[in-house]
Motif scaffolding. Structure first.
Motif, mmCIF file in Angstrom:
data_model
loop_
_atom_site.group_PDB
_atom_site.id
_atom_site.type_symbol
_atom_site.label_atom_id
_atom_site.label_comp_id
_atom_site.label_asym_id
_atom_site.label_seq_id
_atom_site.Cartn_x
_atom_site.Cartn_y
_atom_site.Cartn_z
ATOM 1 N N SER A 65 0.818 -1.211 0.000
ATOM 2 C CA SER A 65 0.000 0.000 0.000
ATOM 3 C C SER A 65 0.854 1.265 0.000
ATOM 4 O O SER A 65 0.412 2.320 -0.443
ATOM 5 C CB SER A 65 -0.933 0.006 1.226
ATOM 6 O OG SER A 65 -0.181 -0.043 2.433
ATOM 7 N N VAL A 109 -0.624 2.036 -13.779
ATOM 8 C CA VAL A 109 -1.980 2.015 -14.336
ATOM 9 C C VAL A 109 -2.090 2.985 -15.503
ATOM 10 O O VAL A 109 -2.641 2.660 -16.549
ATOM 11 C CB VAL A 109 -3.012 2.369 -13.242
ATOM 12 C CG1 VAL A 109 -4.401 2.499 -13.837
ATOM 13 C CG2 VAL A 109 -2.994 1.308 -12.158
ATOM 14 N N LYS A 110 -1.551 4.191 -15.332
ATOM 15 C CA LYS A 110 -1.684 5.211 -16.373
ATOM 16 C C LYS A 110 -1.019 4.769 -17.670
ATOM 17 O O LYS A 110 -1.575 4.907 -18.751
ATOM 18 C CB LYS A 110 -1.086 6.534 -15.885
ATOM 19 C CG LYS A 110 -1.222 7.673 -16.893
ATOM 20 C CD LYS A 110 -0.697 8.957 -16.320
ATOM 21 C CE LYS A 110 -0.855 10.093 -17.329
ATOM 22 N NZ LYS A 110 -0.342 11.365 -16.801
ATOM 23 N N GLU A 124 1.306 2.576 -3.533
ATOM 24 C CA GLU A 124 0.085 2.732 -4.320
ATOM 25 C C GLU A 124 0.146 3.939 -5.248
ATOM 26 O O GLU A 124 -0.398 3.912 -6.351
ATOM 27 C CB GLU A 124 -1.120 2.836 -3.406
ATOM 28 C CG GLU A 124 -2.443 2.852 -4.175
ATOM 29 C CD GLU A 124 -3.620 2.534 -3.296
ATOM 30 O OE1 GLU A 124 -3.427 1.834 -2.286
ATOM 31 O OE2 GLU A 124 -4.725 2.969 -3.631
ATOM 32 N N ASP A 125 0.839 5.041 -4.823
ATOM 33 C CA ASP A 125 0.938 6.222 -5.682
ATOM 34 C C ASP A 125 1.645 5.876 -6.980
ATOM 35 O O ASP A 125 1.242 6.299 -8.074
ATOM 36 C CB ASP A 125 1.688 7.353 -4.954
ATOM 37 C CG ASP A 125 0.817 7.987 -3.881
ATOM 38 O OD1 ASP A 125 1.374 8.669 -3.016
ATOM 39 O OD2 ASP A 125 -0.415 7.786 -3.905
ATOM 40 N N TYR A 135 -8.223 -2.286 -5.093
ATOM 41 C CA TYR A 135 -9.076 -1.178 -4.660
ATOM 42 C C TYR A 135 -10.199 -0.879 -5.657
ATOM 43 O O TYR A 135 -11.159 -0.194 -5.326
ATOM 44 C CB TYR A 135 -8.216 0.078 -4.435
ATOM 45 C CG TYR A 135 -7.623 0.681 -5.688
ATOM 46 C CD1 TYR A 135 -6.315 0.346 -6.093
ATOM 47 C CD2 TYR A 135 -8.337 1.562 -6.487
ATOM 48 C CE1 TYR A 135 -5.766 0.882 -7.221
ATOM 49 C CE2 TYR A 135 -7.787 2.097 -7.631
ATOM 50 C CZ TYR A 135 -6.496 1.753 -7.980
ATOM 51 O OH TYR A 135 -5.946 2.289 -9.096
ATOM 52 N N ARG A 136 -10.094 -1.410 -6.882
ATOM 53 C CA ARG A 136 -11.060 -1.089 -7.913
ATOM 54 C C ARG A 136 -11.850 -2.300 -8.403
ATOM 55 O O ARG A 136 -13.047 -2.190 -8.675
ATOM 56 C CB ARG A 136 -10.292 -0.465 -9.100
ATOM 57 C CG ARG A 136 -11.174 -0.047 -10.267
ATOM 58 C CD ARG A 136 -10.318 0.343 -11.449
ATOM 59 N NE ARG A 136 -9.566 -0.795 -11.979
ATOM 60 C CZ ARG A 136 -8.611 -0.673 -12.896
ATOM 61 N NH1 ARG A 136 -8.280 0.499 -13.369
ATOM 62 N NH2 ARG A 136 -7.966 -1.750 -13.344
ATOM 63 N N LEU A 162 -6.836 -4.673 -9.966
ATOM 64 C CA LEU A 162 -6.368 -3.912 -8.818
ATOM 65 C C LEU A 162 -7.375 -4.050 -7.687
ATOM 66 O O LEU A 162 -8.590 -3.885 -7.897
ATOM 67 C CB LEU A 162 -6.189 -2.438 -9.187
ATOM 68 C CG LEU A 162 -5.233 -2.203 -10.355
ATOM 69 C CD1 LEU A 162 -5.410 -0.806 -10.893
ATOM 70 C CD2 LEU A 162 -3.797 -2.418 -9.923
ATOM 71 N N ARG A 195 -0.715 3.712 -9.164
ATOM 72 C CA ARG A 195 -1.804 4.489 -9.786
ATOM 73 C C ARG A 195 -1.276 5.414 -10.876
ATOM 74 O O ARG A 195 -1.806 5.446 -11.992
ATOM 75 C CB ARG A 195 -2.522 5.335 -8.723
ATOM 76 C CG ARG A 195 -3.438 4.528 -7.782
ATOM 77 C CD ARG A 195 -3.988 5.444 -6.708
ATOM 78 N NE ARG A 195 -4.845 4.756 -5.763
ATOM 79 C CZ ARG A 195 -6.171 4.785 -5.790
ATOM 80 N NH1 ARG A 195 -6.789 5.453 -6.733
ATOM 81 N NH2 ARG A 195 -6.892 4.153 -4.880
ATOM 82 N N ASN A 196 -0.199 6.210 -10.541
ATOM 83 C CA ASN A 196 0.243 7.285 -11.421
ATOM 84 C C ASN A 196 1.166 6.819 -12.529
ATOM 85 O O ASN A 196 1.277 7.497 -13.561
ATOM 86 C CB ASN A 196 0.949 8.385 -10.599
ATOM 87 C CG ASN A 196 0.028 8.999 -9.574
ATOM 88 O OD1 ASN A 196 -1.176 9.082 -9.793
ATOM 89 N ND2 ASN A 196 0.559 9.429 -8.453
#
Length: 840
Positions: free
Chosen positions: A682, A693-694, A685-686, A709-710, A707, A689-690
């Motif tokens: 965790s 995933v992007k 996670e930044d 959280y989603r 993921l 995500r950034n």
């Protein structure tokens, strides 16, 4: 020894065979999107591979020895839109080299030692918008045959050998040009005739960068009747006199933003005085920025007298003796001073100023005094200042203030309750030392305030009316302070609009019933890092809108004497890192934990601290049945309990492996929903995500990641989600390895399950990503992981342009292995990405 003629006879066929193995026959280019995007970077190619389809739109040929481009070199790719030829050792570009590329919008030629550039080299590029010709040995703009590129918006010819600033006549055709980068060339003199083309057909939106050119002289009137959006002149002048003369040469220029000064590591001026800017009186400027200049001499008012009509003034990393005495006639609306050295800063009277930013100026030793009646935004953070009087309109010189940031300063004495500052919406005092806050209602007049941060301000709250008046407040951060008796009482009176409250690290031991009765809209409450021993949910029951409650890092042993009822809208309760006592005294609480495992955050990380026989064991392993036995049976059964506990732990540990085995038989090798299931800490996670995933889900081709959280299904156990949604429905598993990952039991558990999944499904599907260099001593704590990383190829994240490029290329290649191809989906993704790029 083999005879020479025999050796030659053996080598000749071998050399003939190897000569037939051309690089193109090895298919060196990575197919990112079938028929659309191909990456051929650094493959030692001497020509364009024959196996690239004609439908290609994005082609990366950088770092290949192409040497030269002949006529119609790319005629086989009529749909090409982006072409990267960086550092391809190109020395010659013939006529019509890009003929047929009517759709090309971006052409990159960085780092090519071009010696011969034909007049028709860029013919056929009817849609080109961006041309990058950095480090191409360009001697003059006249030698760049681009006059027909009427769609061009951005031209970068930085780091070349251009000596003349003369803009050729063909610039009159480039009516859409918005950015021209001529930085780091050899321009020394600018003549009036050099900019003639901009007078005949002005480019009002043109931004011009001339930084790092050794400019000695600008002929007066050279910029007369010219309007630019932005002009940048940094590290251009070797003396104040040269700078003064050149600025005088800007007379008649109209510019939205003018940037002067030097770069931090490129200093040319040994000294600076206020006469250097006198020439700006003849320049029309809307915004002015000055950066990295040494001591000013003379009156500061005279220094900026030519800039009294600009709307925004920005001073960065300057050495100014003081800013006293700025004229009231200055019409500045925005003033920014960042990392400046100012020993005196007081009696600032600017009647038109609306926004003031004065941050990280550590040499200021006194509180500024303002007379700025129009000021609405004031940021004085990070200066180490002390305020003997705070805060009222007489201290700040305005009654219109809406934003006030005094964070990261020294001692602030609160001796007034913001009289005259009733329009404030945002107020930040974090990491200051606030005095006298508990003696009267400090915030009584701030009825419109919506954000207040008093974190780590050394406040001891003993006055229940401290927040009286804050009826509109939505966010309150007060971490790192203390309360009388270490008890939280009802201090949040009439704060009915509050939605976020941070009470972490406040040494709280007890929360009184009724403490939150008047917070009906509160959604997030942080009670972590306190000293609470018993969990009591009664104070939280009135919080009907509460969604997140964090009670981690306390000393909670359990709960007694009541049933635990949490607010109906609560979706996450964090009780990790507490001192749970897994004893019969708290059996009702321990059973409640089991019943609420879907609500609790990382419930598997909740471990027993007492008794010693259960120390370190998950709270979920506690069995209430043991509490029903007599003391005699308990004393006789201690050993049996230990054995049973060990068996339970073993069963618990391998239970998920059995579930995985059963799932593999059930799901078989059906079609996967996701391309990869991501395992990570965790704390990372930044980055996931950034970056991950992007770049993967929004990239080309798009990959679908699983993921937690989603994509995990609400209402299903976390472990079941991991197995059913994560492993069974994913083609591959991405493991993001970091120090946080190695130190996380949960991450290691997921990794062990991934190994079992790989073994049972007979797939080589685990991709390791190492975020940073890991200490071997730390890595050796996980023996199996250490062995795998030692024996297998893994990806290592490197935060640089080239490192990122290679990393994403290798990762996409690994994910493309075994991925079924849907042409329609791929083309749609490419079109969407192109539309997003065009709109941007």
């Amino acid at each position: 020894m083999m005879p020479r003629f025999c050796l030659a006879g053996a080598l000749i066929p071998a050399m003939a065979f190897l000569s037939c193995l051309r690089p193109e026959s090895w298919e060196p280019c990575m197919e990112v999107v079938p028929n659309i995007t191909y990456q051929c970077m650094g493959q030692n190619l001497s020509k364009i591979p024959d196996n690239i389809p004609s439908s290609t739109k994005n082609l990366d040929l950088s770092f290949n020895p192409l040497n030269g481009l002949g006529s119609q070199s790319f005629s086989s790719f009529p749909d090409l839109q982006v072409l990267d030829l960086s550092r391809c050792e190109i020395q010659m570009i013939e006529d019509g080299a890009y003929q047929g590329l009517s759709q090309l919008s971006t052409l990159i030629l960085t780092g090519n030692p071009i010696r011969s550039l034909a007049l028709g080299a860029f013919s056929g590029l009817s849609s080109l918008k961006k041309l990058v010709a950095v480090e191409t040995n360009l001697l003059s703009l006249e030698n760049l045959p681009i006059g027909h590129l009427i769609t061009l918006k951005e031209l970068s010819v930085a780091h070349n050998l251009i000596h003349s600033f003369k803009l050729p006549e063909y610039f009159s055709n480039l009516t859409k040009l918005e950015h021209l980068d001529l930085s780091n060339n050899k321009i020394q003199v600018i003549h009036h005739k050099d900019l003639h083309v901009l007078r005949g057909k002005p480019l009002h939106n043109l931004s011009l960068d001339l930084s790092l050119n050794p400019i000695d002289f600008i002929q007066p009137g050279s910029f007369k009747e010219i309007r630019l959006h932005k002009l940048t002149l940094r590290s251009n002048f070797n003396s104040t006199n040269v700078m003064k003369t050149c600025i005088q040469g800007l007379a008649g220029l109209e510019v939205h933003q003018l940037v002067l000064g030097e770069f931090k590591n490129e200093r040319n001026l040994a000294s600076f005085d206020n006469s250097a800017l006198e020439g700006l009186c003849s320049v029309t400027i809307e915004e002015f920025r000055l950066a990295y200049l040494d001591n000013f001499s003379g009156d500061i008012d005279n220094l900026f007298h030519c800039l009294e009509n600009v709307s925004a003034m920005s001073l960065v990393s300057l050495y100014i003796e003081n800013l006293e005495g700025l004229s009231k006639d200055f019409k500045w609306q925005t003033l920014e001073l960042v990392r400046c050295k100012c020993q005196h800063f007081f009696h600032l009277a600017l009647p038109f100023l609306k926004k003031m930013i004065f941050t990280d100026n550590r040499d200021v030793n006194n509180m500024p005094k303002f007379r700025v009646p129009s000021l609405e935004f004031l940021d004085l953070s990070g200066n180490g200042l002390s305020f003997k009087h705070c805060c009222s309109h007489t201290d700040l010189g305005t009654t219109r203030l809406k934003h006030l940031d005094l964070s990261f300063n020294g001692v602030i004495t609160m001796n007034s309750n913001f009289l005259g500052l009733e329009e404030l919406l945002y107020l930040d005092f974090q990491h200051c030392n606030l005095k006298q806050t508990s003696e009267f209602s400090v915030f009584l007049s701030l009825n419109k305030l919506v954000y207040l941060d008093i974190s780590y301000t050394q406040i001891r709250i003993a006055f229940d009316g401290i927040f009286d008046g804050l009826i509109s407040l939505k966010t309150l951060k007060m971490a790192g302070n203390s309360f009388k008796g270490n008890m939280l009482s009802n201090i949040f009176k009439n704060m009915t609009n509050l939605t976020f409250l941070d009470l972490s690290d406040c040494q709280l031991e007890y929360v009184s019933q009724g403490a939150f009765d008047q917070l009906p809209r509160l959604q997030i409450l942080n009670m972590s890092h306190n000293q609470i021993v018993l969990l009591d949910t009664l104070p939280y029951e009135p919080l009907h809108a509460l969604q997140v409650l964090d009670c981690s890092f306390n000393r909670i042993e359990g709960s007694i004497g009541q049933e635990l009822h949490v607010p109906s809208n609560l979706s996450a309760l964090n009780l990790t890192k507490n001192d749970f006592a897994c004893i019969c005294k708290y059996q009702n609480f321990l059973q409640w934990v089991k019943d609420q495992r879907q609500l609790l955050v990382e419930v598997e990380q909740m471990v027993c601290v007492a008794p010693s026989v259960m120390q370190g064991m998950p709270v979920l392993t506690f069995r209430n049945s043991t509490c029903q036995l007599s003391k005699t049976i308990i004393s006789v059964s201690v050993l049996s309990v230990l054995v049973v506990s060990i068996i339970v732990v073993l069963v618990y540990k391998f239970y998920f492996h059995l579930m995985l085995l059963a799932g593999c038989k059930t799901y078989g090798r059906g079609e996967s929903t996701y391309d990869a299931f991501v395992i990570y800490s965790s704390h990372d996670e930044d980055w996931v995500r950034n970056e991950l995933v992007k770049n993967l889900e929004e990239g080309v081709p798009p990959f679908k990641l699983c993921l937690h959280y989603r994509d995990f299904i609400p209402g299903v156990a976390i472990a079941a989600n991991i197995i059913q949604e994560g492993f069974h429905k994913s083609r591959k598993v991405i493991v993001v390895v970091s120090q946080h990952f190695i130190q996380s039991r949960w991450c290691i558990f997921e990794y062990e399950i991934a190994q079992t999944w790989q073994f049972l499904s007979s797939r080589a599907g685990i991709i390791f990503i190492v975020l940073q260099k890991l200490e071997k001593s730390l890595l050796r704590q996980q023996v199996e992981l250490y062995r795998l990383l030692s024996r297998n190829t893994y990806l290592e994240w490197e935060d640089s342009v080239l490192g990122r490029h290679i990393f994403w290329r290798r990762l996409r290649k690994a994910l493309l292995d075994g991925k079924p191809w849907n042409p329609e989906e791929t083309v749609d993704a490419e079109n969407n990405q192109q539309e997003a790029t065009t709109s941007t």
